[in-house]
Design a protein around this motif. Structure first.
Motif, PDB file in Angstrom:
ATOM      1  N   ALA A 130       0.814  -1.212   0.000  1.00  0.00           N
ATOM      2  CA  ALA A 130       0.000   0.000   0.000  1.00  0.00           C
ATOM      3  C   ALA A 130       0.849   1.264   0.000  1.00  0.00           C
ATOM      4  N   ASP A 131       2.160   1.132  -0.232  1.00  0.00           N
ATOM      5  CA  ASP A 131       3.061   2.274  -0.098  1.00  0.00           C
ATOM      6  C   ASP A 131       2.903   3.316  -1.191  1.00  0.00           C
ATOM      7  N   SER A 132       2.225   2.991  -2.274  1.00  0.00           N
ATOM      8  CA  SER A 132       1.954   4.017  -3.285  1.00  0.00           C
ATOM      9  C   SER A 132       0.828   4.947  -2.841  1.00  0.00           C
ATOM     10  N   LEU A 133       0.084   4.529  -1.821  1.00  0.00           N
ATOM     11  CA  LEU A 133      -1.079   5.285  -1.360  1.00  0.00           C
ATOM     12  C   LEU A 133      -0.863   5.952  -0.011  1.00  0.00           C
ATOM     13  N   THR A 134      -0.032   5.361   0.837  1.00  0.00           N
ATOM     14  CA  THR A 134       0.079   5.819   2.221  1.00  0.00           C
ATOM     15  C   THR A 134       1.413   5.386   2.806  1.00  0.00           C
ATOM     16  N   GLY A 135       1.664   5.741   4.065  1.00  0.00           N
ATOM     17  CA  GLY A 135       2.853   5.272   4.762  1.00  0.00           C
ATOM     18  C   GLY A 135       3.966   6.287   4.907  1.00  0.00           C
ATOM     19  N   SER A 136       3.849   7.445   4.239  1.00  0.00           N
ATOM     20  CA  SER A 136       4.885   8.471   4.353  1.00  0.00           C
ATOM     21  C   SER A 136       4.289   9.833   4.019  1.00  0.00           C
ATOM     22  N   LEU A 137       4.996  10.874   4.456  1.00  0.00           N
ATOM     23  CA  LEU A 137       4.573  12.241   4.165  1.00  0.00           C
ATOM     24  C   LEU A 137       5.175  12.646   2.817  1.00  0.00           C
ATOM     25  N   GLU A 138       4.488  12.257   1.755  1.00  0.00           N
ATOM     26  CA  GLU A 138       4.933  12.556   0.395  1.00  0.00           C
ATOM     27  C   GLU A 138       3.750  13.035  -0.432  1.00  0.00           C
ATOM     28  N   LYS A 139       4.027  13.893  -1.348  1.00  0.00           N
ATOM     29  CA  LYS A 139       3.005  14.490  -2.206  1.00  0.00           C
ATOM     30  C   LYS A 139       2.160  13.416  -2.884  1.00  0.00           C
ATOM     31  N   GLY A 140       0.847  13.558  -2.796  1.00  0.00           N
ATOM     32  CA  GLY A 140      -0.074  12.638  -3.450  1.00  0.00           C
ATOM     33  C   GLY A 140      -0.542  11.493  -2.586  1.00  0.00           C
ATOM     34  N   LYS A 141       0.112  11.274  -1.451  1.00  0.00           N
ATOM     35  CA  LYS A 141      -0.307  10.180  -0.576  1.00  0.00           C
ATOM     36  C   LYS A 141      -1.436  10.625   0.354  1.00  0.00           C
ATOM     37  N   ALA A 142      -2.130   9.650   0.914  1.00  0.00           N
ATOM     38  CA  ALA A 142      -3.233   9.940   1.822  1.00  0.00           C
ATOM     39  C   ALA A 142      -2.748  10.807   2.980  1.00  0.00           C
ATOM     40  N   ALA A 143      -3.575  11.799   3.348  1.00  0.00           N
ATOM     41  CA  ALA A 143      -3.218  12.718   4.433  1.00  0.00           C
ATOM     42  C   ALA A 143      -3.558  12.092   5.781  1.00  0.00           C
ATOM     43  N   ASP A 144      -2.903  10.966   6.067  1.00  0.00           N
ATOM     44  CA  ASP A 144      -2.976  10.334   7.386  1.00  0.00           C
ATOM     45  C   ASP A 144      -1.797  10.887   8.175  1.00  0.00           C
ATOM     46  N   ILE A 145      -2.101  11.730   9.159  1.00  0.00           N
ATOM     47  CA  ILE A 145      -1.079  12.578   9.781  1.00  0.00           C
ATOM     48  C   ILE A 145      -1.281  12.600  11.288  1.00  0.00           C
ATOM     49  N   VAL A 146      -0.165  12.532  12.022  1.00  0.00           N
ATOM     50  CA  VAL A 146      -0.208  12.620  13.474  1.00  0.00           C
ATOM     51  C   VAL A 146       0.667  13.786  13.921  1.00  0.00           C
ATOM     52  N   VAL A 147       0.086  14.673  14.712  1.00  0.00           N
ATOM     53  CA  VAL A 147       0.821  15.806  15.270  1.00  0.00           C
ATOM     54  C   VAL A 147       1.124  15.506  16.729  1.00  0.00           C
ATOM     55  N   LEU A 148       2.412  15.500  17.072  1.00  0.00           N
ATOM     56  CA  LEU A 148       2.859  15.236  18.435  1.00  0.00           C
ATOM     57  C   LEU A 148       3.276  16.534  19.116  1.00  0.00           C
ATOM     58  N   ASN A 149       3.144  16.589  20.411  1.00  0.00           N
ATOM     59  CA  ASN A 149       3.563  17.765  21.166  1.00  0.00           C
ATOM     60  C   ASN A 149       5.059  17.809  21.422  1.00  0.00           C
ATOM     61  N   GLN A 150       5.743  16.682  21.195  1.00  0.00           N
ATOM     62  CA  GLN A 150       7.178  16.609  21.455  1.00  0.00           C
ATOM     63  C   GLN A 150       7.863  15.842  20.324  1.00  0.00           C
ATOM     64  N   ASP A 151       9.178  15.969  20.268  1.00  0.00           N
ATOM     65  CA  ASP A 151       9.993  15.272  19.278  1.00  0.00           C
ATOM     66  C   ASP A 151      10.445  13.937  19.885  1.00  0.00           C
ATOM     67  N   PRO A 152      10.161  12.815  19.231  1.00  0.00           N
ATOM     68  CA  PRO A 152      10.565  11.509  19.789  1.00  0.00           C
ATOM     69  C   PRO A 152      12.067  11.351  19.974  1.00  0.00           C
ATOM     70  N   GLU A 153      12.871  12.120  19.247  1.00  0.00           N
ATOM     71  CA  GLU A 153      14.317  12.032  19.465  1.00  0.00           C
ATOM     72  C   GLU A 153      14.731  12.725  20.758  1.00  0.00           C
ATOM     73  N   GLU A 154      13.878  13.572  21.283  1.00  0.00           N
ATOM     74  CA  GLU A 154      14.150  14.223  22.562  1.00  0.00           C
ATOM     75  C   GLU A 154      13.631  13.379  23.720  1.00  0.00           C
ATOM     76  N   THR A 155      12.517  12.686  23.496  1.00  0.00           N
ATOM     77  CA  THR A 155      11.986  11.733  24.473  1.00  0.00           C
ATOM     78  C   THR A 155      11.191  10.670  23.735  1.00  0.00           C
ATOM     79  N   ILE A 156      11.519   9.424  23.970  1.00  0.00           N
ATOM     80  CA  ILE A 156      10.818   8.334  23.294  1.00  0.00           C
ATOM     81  C   ILE A 156       9.346   8.287  23.697  1.00  0.00           C
TER      82      ILE A 156
END
Length: 402
Positions: free
Chosen positions: A348-374
Motif C-alpha cells: 500500500a506504499d503508493s497510497l500511504t505510509g509516508s509524508l509525500e506528495k499525493g499520498k493519503a493525508a494520514d497525519i499525526v501531530v505530536l507535542n514533542q519530538d521523539p528524538e528528545e523523548t521516546i
C-alpha cells in the motif's frame, strides 16, 4: 479545505527529518512537503512551532475483537456476533486516538474484521484503515483454534485459504507454531507444516494478497519463511540461521514485544490463565534477544503490538515503540517500521505510509519530538485521517508504564 502547518518538525517516514519545515494537505491527500509547501497559500495556516508531525501509524498485528482482558479467549467465547462487532468499533476508536490510522487485524471470529472494514469504507462509521485476515487458519487443535478455521493437509489448507479469500481477506493468517495463550500447546513446537503453509501462500499470491504466520519456535519460523510467508509474527526464538533465512527471503518481522511483556508485568494479578503466565515468562528474555539480533542483522521490521492480549490495551501503541527503542532501534527506524515499512509490507506504499506528495493525508501531530523523548509517541495533539481531524487534544499523554 487546504491546511498548512509551518515551522514544524517533520519525520517523513522515508528516513528523512525536516526541521522548521512545512506541510500542506487537503481533505484527502498531501499536497506538498518542505520548500514547496512553504511557498503555497492555504485556507488554514497553523503555526507548528514546538510540534512534530509523523505519518499516520500502522499497528501491523492486533485483535479488535479482544479488549486486553486477562483471559481474552473467554471473552471471545462469550460474545455474540453483534457484541463482537461493537467491540471491534470501540477498540478501533482507541487506536485512532493514539495516532494509529491503519491496522492489520490478524484473527477475528466469524470474519467480523472484514465486515467492520467494509462498514468504514461505506461511511457507516469512522475508523482506521483496516487490513483484515478474517479467521486464522490452524491445524486441528492448533493455536487459537476456538476462533479459527481448522484444517489439515495441503488440500484442506488450500480450500480454507480459498474460502477465506472469498470472504474478502486482505491477508491470510496461518499458525506455524504453538502459542502462549492456547492451553496444551508449546510455543516452540511446529504446527502447520512448510508444505501446508506453501499451499496457502500460493492461493494468497494468486489473489494478490499477503500472508502472516504466527511463528514463535525456531523450526516453525523456518518452515514459514521457506513457505514464502510475508511476515513472521512474534519471532520469539530466532537463531543466526533463521535470521539469515529471513534476509534471503526478504521476510518481514513483526515482533509484538508488548504481548509477553504485559503478561509478565501482570503475572501476579491472579487473573491471567496460569499456563499463559508460565509460557510468557519462559519466552520473555529470548524474545528480547531475538529482536536485538534481528535489528543488528538488518531484518526488515514492521511494528505491531498484538493488542487485545492480556493487559495489552488498544490505544497503547506507544509501548511497543518504547520497547523497540530499548531493544536497539533508532527513533528514525522505529518511525519507518510503523509507517513506510508497514505500508510496503501491505503493498500500500503508493497510497500511504509516508509524508509525500499525493499520498493519503494520514497525519499525526505530536507535542514533542521523539528524538528528545521516546515517550513523545504518547503525547498526541491531533490526528488526521485522510485530511480530516478525527482527534484533537491540548494534552492527551498516556501515563508511561515501566
Amino acid at each position: 479545505m487546504i491546511t498548512k502547518y509551518e515551522n514544524v518538525t517533520l519525520y517523513t517516514g522515508t528516513g528523512k527529518k525536516l526541521t522548521r519545515s512545512s506541510l500542506v494537505f487537503n481533505d484527502n491527500r498531501i499536497v506538498a512537503v518542505g520548500e514547496e509547501a512553504a511557498r503555497l497559500e492555504s485556507e488554514i495556516t497553523i503555526d507548528g512551532t514546538g510540534k512534530t508531525i509523523i505519518p499516520g501509524l500502522f499497528d501491523m498485528h492486533l485483535h479488535l475483537g479482544m479488549d486486553g482482558v486477562a483471559d481474552p479467549f473467554s471473552q471471545i467465547a462469550a460474545d455474540s456476533q453483534t457484541h463482537a462487532a461493537f467491540r471491534h468499533n470501540a477498540n478501533a476508536q482507541k487506536q485512532l486516538k493514539s495516532g494509529v490510522t491503519s491496522v492489520r487485524n490478524l484473527g477475528s471470529k466469524w470474519h467480523i474484521d472484514l465486515e467492520y472494514r467494509d462498514a468504514i469504507a461505506a461511511g457507516l462509521t469512522t475508523g482506521p484503515t483496516v487490513y483484515g485476515s478474517g479467521q486464522a487458519i490452524v491445524m486441528t487443535g492448533g493455536h487459537g483454534y476456538p476462533f479459527s478455521t481448522e484444517a489439515d493437509g495441503e488440500d484442506e489448507i488450500r480450500k480454507a485459504a480459498r474460502a477465506t479469500l472469498r470472504a474478502g481477506a486482505d491477508v491470510l493468517k496461518l499458525m506455524a507454531t504453538g502459542g502462549v495463550m492456547t492451553p496444551g500447546v508449546d510455543p516452540g513446537s511446529p504446527q502447520l507444516s512448510e508444505r501446508e503453509m506453501r499451499a496457502a501462500v500460493e492461493e494468497a499470491t494468486h489473489a494478490g494478497k499477503t500472508t502472516a504466520a504466527h511463528a514463535q519456535g525456531t523450526a516453525g519460523i523456518q518452515n514459514a519463511v521457506r513457505a514464502g510467508i510475508t511476515t513472521i509474527e512474534h519471532g520469539i526464538f530466532l537463531d543466526d540461521e533463521t535470521i539469515e533465512l529471513m534476509l534471503k527471503y526478504g521476510t518481514v518481522l513483526v515482533p509484538t514485544l508488548a504481548a509477553p511483556y504485559y503478561i509478565v508485568q501482570n503475572a501476579d494479578s491472579g487473573a491471567i490463565p496460569p499456563q499463559a503466565v508460565k509460557k510468557a515468562v519462559d519466552c520473555l528474555e529470548a524474545h528480547r534477544e531475538s529482536f536485538g539480533k534481528a535489528v543488528k542483522a538488518g531484518v526488515k521490521i514492521a511494528a505491531g503490538t498484538d493488542a487485545g492480549t492480556p493487559f495489552n490495551l488498544h490505544g497503547d501503541f506507544a509501548k511497543e515503540l518504547e520497547l523497540m527503542h530499548t531493544g536497539g532501534m533508532t527513533v528514525g527506524d522505529i518511525i519507518k517500521s510503523a509507517t513506510l515499512n508497514a505500508a510496503e509490507t501491505l503493498n500500500a506504499d503508493s497510497l500511504t505510509g509516508s509524508l509525500e506528495k499525493g499520498k493519503a493525508a494520514d497525519i499525526v501531530v505530536l507535542n514533542q519530538d521523539p528524538e528528545e523523548t521516546i515517550h513523545a509517541f504518547r503525547d498526541v495533539h491531533t490526528v488526521y485521517k485522510e485530511g480530516v481531524s478525527v482527534y484533537e487534544s491540548e494534552y492527551s499523554a498516556v501515563p508511561v508504564t515501566n
